[in-house]
Motif scaffolding. Structure first.
Motif, PDB file in Angstrom:
ATOM      1  N   TYR A  49     -22.868  13.664 -14.969  1.00 39.66           N
ATOM      2  CA  TYR A  49     -22.639  12.665 -16.285  1.00 39.66           C
ATOM      3  C   TYR A  49     -21.212  13.028 -16.766  1.00 39.66           C
ATOM      4  CZ  TYR A  49     -27.652  11.534 -16.074  1.00 39.66           C
ATOM      5  OH  TYR A  49     -28.761  11.202 -15.787  1.00 39.66           O
ATOM      6  N   ILE A  50     -20.569  11.834 -17.143  1.00 40.45           N
ATOM      7  CA  ILE A  50     -19.157  11.912 -17.443  1.00 40.45           C
ATOM      8  C   ILE A  50     -19.070  11.091 -18.693  1.00 40.45           C
ATOM      9  CG2 ILE A  50     -16.937  11.301 -16.839  1.00 40.45           C
ATOM     10  CD1 ILE A  50     -17.819  11.864 -13.762  1.00 40.45           C
ATOM     11  N   THR A  51     -18.343  11.644 -19.782  1.00 42.54           N
ATOM     12  CA  THR A  51     -18.169  10.816 -21.011  1.00 42.54           C
ATOM     13  C   THR A  51     -16.836  10.353 -20.840  1.00 42.54           C
ATOM     14  OG1 THR A  51     -17.561  13.063 -21.776  1.00 42.54           O
ATOM     15  CG2 THR A  51     -19.879  11.854 -22.386  1.00 42.54           C
ATOM     16  N   THR A  52     -16.434   9.359 -21.702  1.00 40.53           N
ATOM     17  CA  THR A  52     -15.048   8.870 -21.615  1.00 40.53           C
ATOM     18  C   THR A  52     -14.835   8.441 -23.138  1.00 40.53           C
ATOM     19  OG1 THR A  52     -15.680   6.478 -21.219  1.00 40.53           O
ATOM     20  CG2 THR A  52     -15.347   8.032 -19.238  1.00 40.53           C
ATOM     21  N   ALA A  53     -13.574   7.966 -23.443  1.00 44.81           N
ATOM     22  CA  ALA A  53     -13.145   7.608 -24.541  1.00 44.81           C
ATOM     23  C   ALA A  53     -12.181   6.204 -24.955  1.00 44.81           C
ATOM     24  CB  ALA A  53     -12.340   8.531 -25.308  1.00 44.81           C
ATOM     25  N   ARG A  54     -12.300   5.455 -25.873  1.00 42.50           N
ATOM     26  CA  ARG A  54     -11.617   4.269 -26.081  1.00 42.50           C
ATOM     27  C   ARG A  54     -10.433   4.734 -26.931  1.00 42.50           C
ATOM     28  NH1 ARG A  54     -14.196  -0.625 -24.900  1.00 42.50           N
ATOM     29  NH2 ARG A  54     -13.219  -2.009 -26.495  1.00 42.50           N
ATOM     30  N   GLU A  55     -10.376   5.795 -27.718  1.00 44.37           N
ATOM     31  CA  GLU A  55      -9.345   6.202 -28.325  1.00 44.37           C
ATOM     32  C   GLU A  55      -8.052   6.138 -27.549  1.00 44.37           C
ATOM     33  OE1 GLU A  55      -9.317   6.414 -31.551  1.00 44.37           O
ATOM     34  OE2 GLU A  55      -7.832   7.898 -32.184  1.00 44.37           O
ATOM     35  N   ARG A  56      -7.167   5.734 -28.204  1.00 40.81           N
ATOM     36  CA  ARG A  56      -5.621   5.571 -27.565  1.00 40.81           C
ATOM     37  C   ARG A  56      -5.367   4.860 -26.360  1.00 40.81           C
ATOM     38  NH1 ARG A  56      -3.943  11.983 -28.576  1.00 40.81           N
ATOM     39  NH2 ARG A  56      -5.027  11.913 -30.878  1.00 40.81           N
ATOM     40  N   VAL A  57      -6.599   3.986 -25.941  1.00 44.15           N
ATOM     41  CA  VAL A  57      -6.533   3.165 -24.918  1.00 44.15           C
ATOM     42  C   VAL A  57      -5.921   1.630 -25.368  1.00 44.15           C
ATOM     43  CG1 VAL A  57      -7.897   1.385 -23.363  1.00 44.15           C
ATOM     44  CG2 VAL A  57      -8.473   3.932 -23.751  1.00 44.15           C
ATOM     45  N   GLU A  58      -5.134   0.991 -25.047  1.00 44.38           N
ATOM     46  CA  GLU A  58      -4.416   0.051 -25.650  1.00 44.38           C
ATOM     47  C   GLU A  58      -4.867  -1.321 -24.833  1.00 44.38           C
ATOM     48  OE1 GLU A  58      -0.397   0.830 -25.416  1.00 44.38           O
ATOM     49  OE2 GLU A  58      -0.661   2.400 -27.041  1.00 44.38           O
ATOM     50  N   ASP A  59      -4.992  -1.265 -23.477  1.00 49.04           N
ATOM     51  CA  ASP A  59      -5.446  -2.491 -22.966  1.00 49.04           C
ATOM     52  C   ASP A  59      -6.783  -2.540 -22.414  1.00 49.04           C
ATOM     53  OD1 ASP A  59      -5.505  -4.556 -21.272  1.00 49.04           O
ATOM     54  OD2 ASP A  59      -3.886  -4.214 -19.787  1.00 49.04           O
ATOM     55  N   PHE A  60      -7.858  -3.124 -23.103  1.00 47.68           N
ATOM     56  CA  PHE A  60      -9.224  -3.103 -22.772  1.00 47.68           C
ATOM     57  C   PHE A  60      -9.451  -3.997 -21.886  1.00 47.68           C
ATOM     58  CE2 PHE A  60      -9.303  -1.227 -26.923  1.00 47.68           C
ATOM     59  CZ  PHE A  60     -10.094   0.233 -26.461  1.00 47.68           C
ATOM     60  N   ASP A  61      -8.760  -5.003 -21.410  1.00 53.35           N
ATOM     61  CA  ASP A  61      -8.692  -6.068 -20.233  1.00 53.35           C
ATOM     62  C   ASP A  61      -8.496  -4.989 -18.935  1.00 53.35           C
ATOM     63  OD1 ASP A  61      -9.254  -8.033 -21.779  1.00 53.35           O
ATOM     64  OD2 ASP A  61      -6.967  -8.628 -21.915  1.00 53.35           O
ATOM     65  N   GLU A  62      -7.866  -4.102 -19.033  1.00 57.65           N
ATOM     66  CA  GLU A  62      -7.721  -3.324 -17.748  1.00 57.65           C
ATOM     67  C   GLU A  62      -8.545  -2.132 -17.537  1.00 57.65           C
ATOM     68  OE1 GLU A  62      -4.021  -0.325 -16.342  1.00 57.65           O
ATOM     69  OE2 GLU A  62      -4.408  -0.193 -18.510  1.00 57.65           O
ATOM     70  N   GLN A  63      -9.282  -1.616 -18.628  1.00 57.78           N
ATOM     71  CA  GLN A  63     -10.367  -1.007 -18.651  1.00 57.78           C
ATOM     72  C   GLN A  63     -11.490  -1.278 -19.551  1.00 57.78           C
ATOM     73  OE1 GLN A  63      -9.648   3.051 -19.931  1.00 57.78           O
ATOM     74  NE2 GLN A  63      -7.286   2.362 -20.002  1.00 57.78           N
ATOM     75  N   PRO A  64     -12.233  -2.141 -19.360  1.00 58.08           N
ATOM     76  CA  PRO A  64     -13.531  -2.791 -20.200  1.00 58.08           C
ATOM     77  C   PRO A  64     -14.432  -1.680 -20.580  1.00 58.08           C
ATOM     78  CG  PRO A  64     -13.379  -4.008 -18.420  1.00 58.08           C
ATOM     79  CD  PRO A  64     -12.180  -3.263 -18.210  1.00 58.08           C
ATOM     80  N   LEU A  65     -14.741  -0.791 -19.373  1.00 62.61           N
ATOM     81  CA  LEU A  65     -15.682   0.221 -19.662  1.00 62.61           C
ATOM     82  C   LEU A  65     -15.273   1.314 -20.248  1.00 62.61           C
ATOM     83  CD1 LEU A  65     -17.240  -0.539 -15.906  1.00 62.61           C
ATOM     84  CD2 LEU A  65     -17.886  -1.505 -18.416  1.00 62.61           C
ATOM     85  N   ALA A  66     -14.003   1.571 -20.827  1.00 60.09           N
ATOM     86  CA  ALA A  66     -13.652   2.611 -21.588  1.00 60.09           C
ATOM     87  C   ALA A  66     -14.795   3.131 -22.729  1.00 60.09           C
ATOM     88  CB  ALA A  66     -12.445   2.374 -22.184  1.00 60.09           C
TER      89      ALA A  66
END
Ligand code: ZN
Length: 290
Positions: free
Chosen positions: A253-270
């Motif tokens: 299982y792997i966790t991820t973060a939206r913090e400090r992501v700027e382009d959510f079109d590029e990585q909607p699953l952040a």
């Protein structure tokens, strides 16, 4: 080798972190640090339940006598996973609001190790602490910046550790009886293009799995040779931590973060929780014994 990474939960967590399998309840515990959340994910039902705490949980581990233990910014506390009730076990750096507890795990004897970090991430003011089963807390080493991955070798002789900005995985000789450390050395130097090493776990072959913040991947390293031996590509950049789970420990299982992501079109699953079969299993993680 290409791995088949599957989205488990589109959690959109600001800072998903600290996954650990609770083998008594057969659930995955994880935290969303910056939103003060503890999550309880049940793969059998697909249900993810969460509790909102009054402060940031840097990490969570199961507690041998039931429930869990969380490392809050200035204390270790027992957490009732049904009611969300917290009971303080011990203070940690109560006089230092500039620091908070971050990642932590238990050693094979059930002592909880957790490092602190400056919230500003710009100094070495953090310390690694050990919470013993009698609730006493002792500093184990200092000069820590962003205290992260921690795990023990299957034979219990070695503790592995990541202080993120060092770009190193360090090893210590670990004495299981006294819980003391010695002979710190670097066993893996992370290549810069792999980005920041964050959370870490270990498989049954004694190889290390590390999430890479900003790296779009999770990698497997051999601490004997220092080499990267596998790389799991991820659909988002800030890969924070990983843990083997399911009753046979065959799923990473792997966790991820939206913090400090700027382009959510590029990585909607952040910020999502993911899983992958990496062809090797982990084993039961240690619970807090106190
Ligand atoms: Zn982390």
């Amino acid at each position: 080798m290409a791995y088949d990474v599957e989205l488990v939960l589109d959690a959109k967590a600001r800072l998903g972190e600290g996954p650990i399998w609770d083998h008594v309840n057969n659930v995955l515990l994880w935290v969303n640090i910056l939103e003060n959340e503890v999550h309880i994910y049940d793969p059998a039902t697909g249900n993810d339940r969460h509790l909102v705490l009054p402060a940031m949980p840097g990490t969570i581990v199961p507690r041998a006598c039931g429930g869990a233990v969380v490392a809050l910014p200035d204390q270790f506390a027992a957490l009732d996973l049904d009611t969300g009730a917290l009971t303080k076990l011990a203070d940690v750096e109560v006089d230092n609001p500039a620091n908070r507890c971050n990642d932590g795990k238990c050693d094979p004897q059930g002592r909880l190790w957790t490092g602190t970090m400056p919230i500003s991430e710009d100094s070495t003011s953090g310390t690694m602490y050990r919470l013993d089963p009698d609730h006493s807390v002792r500093p184990m080493f200092d000069e820590v910046t962003i205290s992260n991955g921690l795990c023990w070798s299957p034979d219990q002789s070695t503790m592995y550790y990541i202080d993120t900005p060092t770009f190193n995985i360090d090893a210590f000789d670990f004495d299981p009886g006294s819980g003391s450390l010695s002979n710190r050395r670097t066993v893996v130097k992370i290549p810069e293009e792999s980005a920041w090493p964050d959370g870490m776990t270990i498989d049954v072959e004694g190889k290390l799995w590390v999430g890479h913040w900003g790296g779009w991947h999770c990698c497997r390293y051999d601490p004997e040779t220092g080499e990267r031996i596998a790389r799991v590509e991820m659909p988002c950049s800030n890969v924070t931590a990983c843990a083997f789970g399911d009753p046979d420990f065959s799923t990473l299982y792997i966790t991820t973060a939206r913090e400090r992501v700027e382009d959510f079109d590029e990585q909607p699953l952040a910020g999502g929780l993911f899983k992958v079969d990496v062809g090797v299993a982990g084993s039961e993680q240690h619970a807090y014994a106190g």
